[in-house]
Scaffold this motif. Structure first.
Motif: not given
Length: 557
Positions: A118, A212, A217, A468
């Motif tokens: 991430e 988001s 995402v 996601e």
């Protein structure tokens, strides 16, 4: 009374346009802060909750100036370079953020709970050239292979980390605080606010905070210096207009988030307040700090307000200094507000509403004018316009009719970073931000946020994008299809749960699926329940009918 014409709501609070600097030399959010606080160098600006370490405004100004200068002189930082902060809350977090912005660079922040994958995704998307972090997060940062500034915690030495991987240049944060230039910091009885920064302009980007948004995402929300200054002024017109003396605020809300960074930390400093900084929320520590530092204002999110309400009256701490409790990030139920009002009758309870895309603020309850415990998030702050549009026809609606909430003002983002399509879906040609939230204004101009059109899940104020998690689930070799939806939760607000379609011969279990996701995402994104189904409902075009699933689940609760 708020103005309402052509079905557009306008704030009745004092205008802020004249207070937004027009002089190009003062369009930096840092210059704005330093201008406002240069006359009281000895006043405490920041206090570390754990150690008691204190920075006066003189210390803060000096530190910002030195970090800014050394980033340019020693690290070759140029205007519009992106620098990432990957760290929990600390006094140095704010110094780093302000020093980065003062240098002409752009700051981007990351949740310390993020996994390496991430973290790397945001680094790649933003193009960050340098990262500020702490030793505890070094194992995640080192794989990025980009220059690093290490903020010390305790007695940890940077050299040990640098030796572990000599290919990654590591600088100690204290090195950026060294003064190796001749300019005097003093200027008369105040402070020298002349920075070694590069030129700014009103549309100059200050920060990329990832959100988001309405769908999908994470995307980089492009926030300008004017956005930050406007948001701070919008809060300040409500609090500062009463001629109050400087207060003491407490911040445990994460500074990587717009709420903690702009609405609490930056605004507190602009007001000349003392900000007591906690690394993270701990109930016992929070109450101890309120007593020790005579804290006036505490900013919270619903899970903290709920926990405070559930524990009943606290008598072993002196909380008599508390004047206001602010709550944002998600709606808070009237029952909790009523209970807290009865527990703390001398403390004002203030709800607010904002988005990352609005630099953290849209509405705020004015405790002198608005109803406090009616479930409203208050009225529009200075300079912001609002309207409600039909989700079917997109026509503007009158008061008390439910629709999508749209807003316009100087605090609204410039757009999503390198994402023209997502920007076009959220910002229309007239400058209206389409929030994706469902709500209405009443006849008095108070805003009520009812639900979200957008499909985000709000876990303790953090955003979890179903798309996601669905993408990760489908990447499992034994999962054919999946849908992720929110499940209401008393403490967290919502938790993500999944409905999964297994392949024909699969024996994968709920435990297996949870572990598969948990090892790839931050803790707040982990699945709380996994159920196996034969199919996922979809429209003729192939779009997941997520709201249909939500209705079915909630009908069984």
């Amino acid at each position: 009374m708020p103005k309402f014409g052509d079905r557009i709501h306008q704030s009745s609070r004092p205008a802020i346009n004249s207070q937004i600097p027009s002089d190009p030399d003062h369009l930096s959010l840092v210059s704005f802060l330093l201008d406002r606080t240069s006359s009281f160098p000895d006043r405490h600006a920041l206090v570390d909750a754990a150690t008691g370490r204190t920075l006066t405004f003189f210390d803060l100004h000096s530190s910002i100036r030195r970090v800014s200068h050394n980033l340019i002189a020693r690290h070759g930082v140029k205007k519009k370079d992106v620098i990432l902060i990957f760290s929990p809350n600390s006094v140095d977090f704010m110094v780093a953020f302000l020093g980065i912005v003062a240098s002409g660079a752009i700051a981007t922040t990351v949740n310390p709970q993020y996994t390496v994958a991430e973290l790397k995704k945001q680094v790649d998307d933003s193009g960050a050239i340098l990262v500020f972090t702490v030793p505890e997060l070094w194992d995640k940062v080192r794989v990025l292979n980009i220059p690093t500034v290490m903020i010390s915690t305790g007695n940890t030495r940077v050299s040990a980390f640098a030796m572990a991987d000599s290919s990654v240049p590591v600088t100690h944060f204290n090195d950026l605080l060294e003064e190796d230039f001749e300019d005097s910091i003093h200027q008369g009885d105040g402070l020298d606010i002349t920075l070694s920064n590069q030129n700014h302009d009103k549309d100059g980007v200050a920060a990329l905070l990832y959100s988001s948004g309405t769908t999908g995402v994470n995307k980089g929300v492009v926030l300008t210096h004017t956005n930050f200054i406007s948001s701070a002024l919008m809060v300040m017109t409500t609090l500062d207009s009463r001629g109050e003396l400087p207060n003491t605020w407490l911040c445990f809300l994460p500074m990587f988030h717009i709420f903690g960074l702009c609405i609490v930390a930056f605004t507190s400093l602009c007001l000349g307040n003392t900000l007591v900084v906690m690394e993270k929320f701990k109930m016992e520590q929070m109450l101890t700090l309120v007593e020790r530092y005579k804290v006036d204002d505490v900013f919270m999110v619903p899970p903290v307000m709920i926990a405070l309400a559930k524990q009943g009256n606290v008598t072993r701490f002196d909380l008599s200094s508390l004047r206001r409790l602010f709550c944002g990030a998600a709606p808070l139920g009237k029952d909790i507000l009523d209970k807290l009002a009865s527990m703390y009758p001398k403390t004002k309870l203030i709800q607010g509403y904002g988005l990352t895309e609005s630099c953290g603020i849209i509405t705020l309850v004015d405790p002198e004018m608005d109803a406090i415990c009616n479930g409203s998030t208050g009225t529009l702050v200075s300079g912001v316009e609002g309207k409600v549009i039909s989700t079917d026809t997109l026509e503007s609606l009158p008061p008390n009719e439910l629709g999508e909430l749209c807003f316009r003002g100087p605090n609204i983002m410039q757009g999503y970073f390198n994402n023209i399509e997502a920007t076009a879906l959220t910002l229309d040609k007239e400058g209206w931000l389409h929030s994706g939230d469902l709500g209405y204004f009443d006849d008095e101009g108070r805003l009520y946020v009812v639900d979200r059109i957008k499909e985000l899940i709000k876990y303790k104020g953090f955003q979890v994008a179903p798309a996601e998690l669905e993408g990760l689930l489908i990447s499992h070799p034994e999962i054919v299809d999946a849908v992720v939806i929110p499940l209401p939760d008393d403490e967290a607000g919502e938790v993500p749960i999944a409905y999964v379609v297994r392949s024909a011969k699969s024996s994968v279990t709920e435990k297996d699926v949870k572990f598969f996701i948990a090892k790839q995402v931050a803790p707040f994104k982990r699945l709380h329940k996994v159920s196996f189904v034969k199919s996922v409902p979809k429209s003729a075009s192939g779009k997941i009918l997520r709201r249909e699933m939500i209705r079915k689940v909630r009908s069984k609760l």
